[in-house]
Design an enzyme around this catalytic site. Structure first.
Site, PDB file in Angstrom:
ATOM      1  N   PRO A  19      -4.995  -1.223  -6.027  1.00  0.00           N
ATOM      2  CA  PRO A  19      -6.040  -1.547  -5.993  1.00  0.00           C
ATOM      3  C   PRO A  19      -7.011  -1.906  -5.560  1.00  0.00           C
ATOM      4  O   PRO A  19      -7.518  -2.083  -4.665  1.00  0.00           O
ATOM      5  CB  PRO A  19      -5.130  -2.838  -6.697  1.00  0.00           C
ATOM      6  CG  PRO A  19      -3.890  -2.207  -6.739  1.00  0.00           C
ATOM      7  CD  PRO A  19      -3.978  -1.470  -6.340  1.00  0.00           C
ATOM      8  N   ASP A  68       2.300 -19.207   0.852  1.00  0.00           N
ATOM      9  CA  ASP A  68       2.600 -19.918   0.012  1.00  0.00           C
ATOM     10  C   ASP A  68       1.990 -20.182  -1.747  1.00  0.00           C
ATOM     11  O   ASP A  68       1.473 -18.776  -1.557  1.00  0.00           O
ATOM     12  CB  ASP A  68       2.353 -21.511   0.701  1.00  0.00           C
ATOM     13  CG  ASP A  68       1.034 -21.520   1.186  1.00  0.00           C
ATOM     14  OD1 ASP A  68       0.075 -21.087   0.653  1.00  0.00           O
ATOM     15  OD2 ASP A  68       0.411 -21.807   2.432  1.00  0.00           O
ATOM     16  N   HIS A 128      -7.106  -5.164  11.631  1.00  0.00           N
ATOM     17  CA  HIS A 128      -7.881  -5.958  11.755  1.00  0.00           C
ATOM     18  C   HIS A 128      -6.809  -6.791  10.905  1.00  0.00           C
ATOM     19  O   HIS A 128      -6.217  -6.334  10.153  1.00  0.00           O
ATOM     20  CB  HIS A 128      -8.979  -5.792  10.313  1.00  0.00           C
ATOM     21  CG  HIS A 128      -9.777  -5.019  10.569  1.00  0.00           C
ATOM     22  ND1 HIS A 128     -10.705  -4.075  10.011  1.00  0.00           N
ATOM     23  CD2 HIS A 128     -10.756  -4.663  12.062  1.00  0.00           C
ATOM     24  CE1 HIS A 128     -12.099  -3.323  10.859  1.00  0.00           C
ATOM     25  NE2 HIS A 128     -11.420  -3.575  11.641  1.00  0.00           N
ATOM     26  N   VAL A 143       1.488   4.158  -3.687  1.00  0.00           N
ATOM     27  CA  VAL A 143       1.195   5.529  -3.533  1.00  0.00           C
ATOM     28  C   VAL A 143       2.033   6.630  -3.635  1.00  0.00           C
ATOM     29  O   VAL A 143       2.423   5.953  -2.557  1.00  0.00           O
ATOM     30  CB  VAL A 143      -0.066   5.622  -1.967  1.00  0.00           C
ATOM     31  CG1 VAL A 143      -0.795   6.987  -2.021  1.00  0.00           C
ATOM     32  CG2 VAL A 143      -1.480   5.246  -2.159  1.00  0.00           C
ATOM     33  N   HIS A 145       1.293  -1.124  -0.210  1.00  0.00           N
ATOM     34  CA  HIS A 145       0.249  -0.509  -0.085  1.00  0.00           C
ATOM     35  C   HIS A 145       0.839   1.350   0.083  1.00  0.00           C
ATOM     36  O   HIS A 145       0.435   2.554  -0.712  1.00  0.00           O
ATOM     37  CB  HIS A 145      -1.282   0.194   1.298  1.00  0.00           C
ATOM     38  CG  HIS A 145      -1.943  -0.940   1.293  1.00  0.00           C
ATOM     39  ND1 HIS A 145      -3.378  -0.230   1.141  1.00  0.00           N
ATOM     40  CD2 HIS A 145      -2.181  -2.610   0.610  1.00  0.00           C
ATOM     41  CE1 HIS A 145      -4.399  -0.938   0.724  1.00  0.00           C
ATOM     42  NE2 HIS A 145      -3.605  -2.480   0.894  1.00  0.00           N
TER      43      HIS A 145
END
Length: 414
Positions: A182, A341, A276, A86, A82
């Protein structure tokens, strides 16, 4: 200064015809997605200026991951992704918004970044490095190293090498995060365009989709957490219930030094508020793929690219009000939610990709053709290392551009 991709050098020899110099420079300038402002990145950038830099980050990250092995690797990898999407890999995602200042919200307060985590680990590493090598190691490089070290934890070896020399950006805008990151509901055309804008191709798109939806130091110097920088660690303070933080010291016997660091971090980090987990997704983020009734044949109304049995399972977990259910979470990679994986690609072939953006990889002939090979673990790990190294060069600031922040959450005062 001309923009160039790391690993490429601008032609400067006087033996090169002027017309060719102009043409080459224009090509470099047009390669906007992977440009570097200044000098290229390089391995062991801090070898002389801060020899312990990579070991400090590694030991703090490994101690933190040992306390949270299921979620933290994915958080730190996603934080890196992220950040790079940007304004490039400049640690702008770490900057806090400034309430009441009249300035726009920072990137981390944009909706796509609401579930990011791992900030406390970056803060801790930065605080140690500022005590040892003030004003030397950038937050952007710490983020890049932390992502590699966290993902590598389960393997006991580095999965890829990290080139260093990034500097920190001084601008962070939530509006740019909303426009650049995205979307999990994006179709393939949108995803390809988004990646291409960063200088990344279809192969990078396919491989990094697995990484960001998933969630051995030797004789290196190990620096223990010290009282000298305790007060600067954001959000972490010694209390009567915590063990005293070890004094700052240099240890050459790693096995003697690290237990105290691990013990302190396990207690301290377990008390910090967590974001989260990114090994899971909440029902409202993929509910559109489950549209239909709640009867026994409701799975037939789901996105046809979604495995019918899997759709029924998701609907049972999320309930009839999935679109507003932001409490129930399901694994993004069923069967292997906590491991890094190749199982993601096995699920894709079975129609068990959770997001529309996952299924979109099967809609393109080029992308679909890569998926079978990527189900092989060693092949996936090798290709992922190549792709994440390439991503780590997106839009970096080097040389005299940007700054070395003293605290990762705020730009330096002028």
């Amino acid at each position: 200064m001309a923009r160039c991709c790391s690993g490429m050098t601008s032609p400067t020899s006087s033996s090169v015809p002027p017309a060719l110099l102009v043409a080459a420079t224009l090509l470099l300038l047009l390669a906007g997605g992977c440009h570097v402002h200044g000098a290229p990145l390089k391995a062991h950038f801090y070898r002389r200026s801060c020899p312990a830099a990579e070991a400090v980050v590694r030991d703090i990250v490994l101690a933190s991951v040992a306390a949270d092995p299921a979620a933290l690797p994915a958080k730190l990898l996603r934080l890196f992704f992220h950040d790079c999407f940007v304004r490039g890999c400049d640690a702008s995602v770490l900057i806090d918004s400034t309430p009441g200042s009249g300035s726009a919200a920072a990137e981390k307060d944009a909706a796509p970044n609401a579930s990011l985590g791992g900030f406390d680990v970056i803060d801790t590493a930065k605080a140690v490095l500022e005590a040892v090598c003030p004003g030397t190691v950038s937050c952007a490089d710490i983020v890049a190293l932390a992502a590699r070290d966290a993902v590598s934890f389960q393997f006991g070896r580095d999965l890829w090498d990290v080139q260093l020399g990034r500097r920190d950006g001084v601008v962070s805008r939530a509006s740019e995060a909303r426009a650049s990151i995205p979307s999990p509901s994006g179709n393939f055309t949108a995803l390809e365009a988004n990646f291409a804008a960063k200088g990344l191709d279809v192969k990078d798109l396919v491989i990094l989709s697995a990484g960001v939806t998933k969630q051995s130091p030797g004789i290196a110097i190990v620096l223990m957490l010290g009282r000298a920088w305790r007060s600067s660690v954001v959000g972490l303070r010694e209390t009567a219930a915590e063990p005293p933080i070890p004094e700052l010291s240099v240890c050459f016997n790693h096995h003697t030094c690290i237990p105290a660091v691990v013990a302190w971090l396990e207690i301290s980090l377990s008390k910090s508020a967590g974001a989260h987990t990114i090994g899971v997704a909440h029902c409202n983020t993929f509910a559109a793929r489950l549209s239909g009734g709640s009867g026994p044949n409701s799975a037939a109304s789901a996105d046809p690219a979604l495995n019918a049995a899997y759709a029924a399972e998701l609907r049972a977990r999320c309930g009839p009000a999935a679109a507003s259910n932001n409490a129930t979470a399901v694994p993004m990679d069923p069967g292997s939610p906590a491991r890094f994986d190749a199982h993601y690609f096995v699920n894709l072939k079975l129609g068990r990709g959770l997001f529309a953006s996952d299924a979109a990889l099967l809609a393109d002939r080029r992308a679909a053709g890569m998926i079978h090979g990527l189900t092989r673990q060693e092949h996936f790990l090798r290709e992922f290392g190549n792709a994440v190294r390439k991503m780590g060069r997106v839009g970096v600031l080097t040389g005299e551009h940007g700054e070395i922040r003293r605290h990762c959450r705020a730009v330096n005062s002028r």
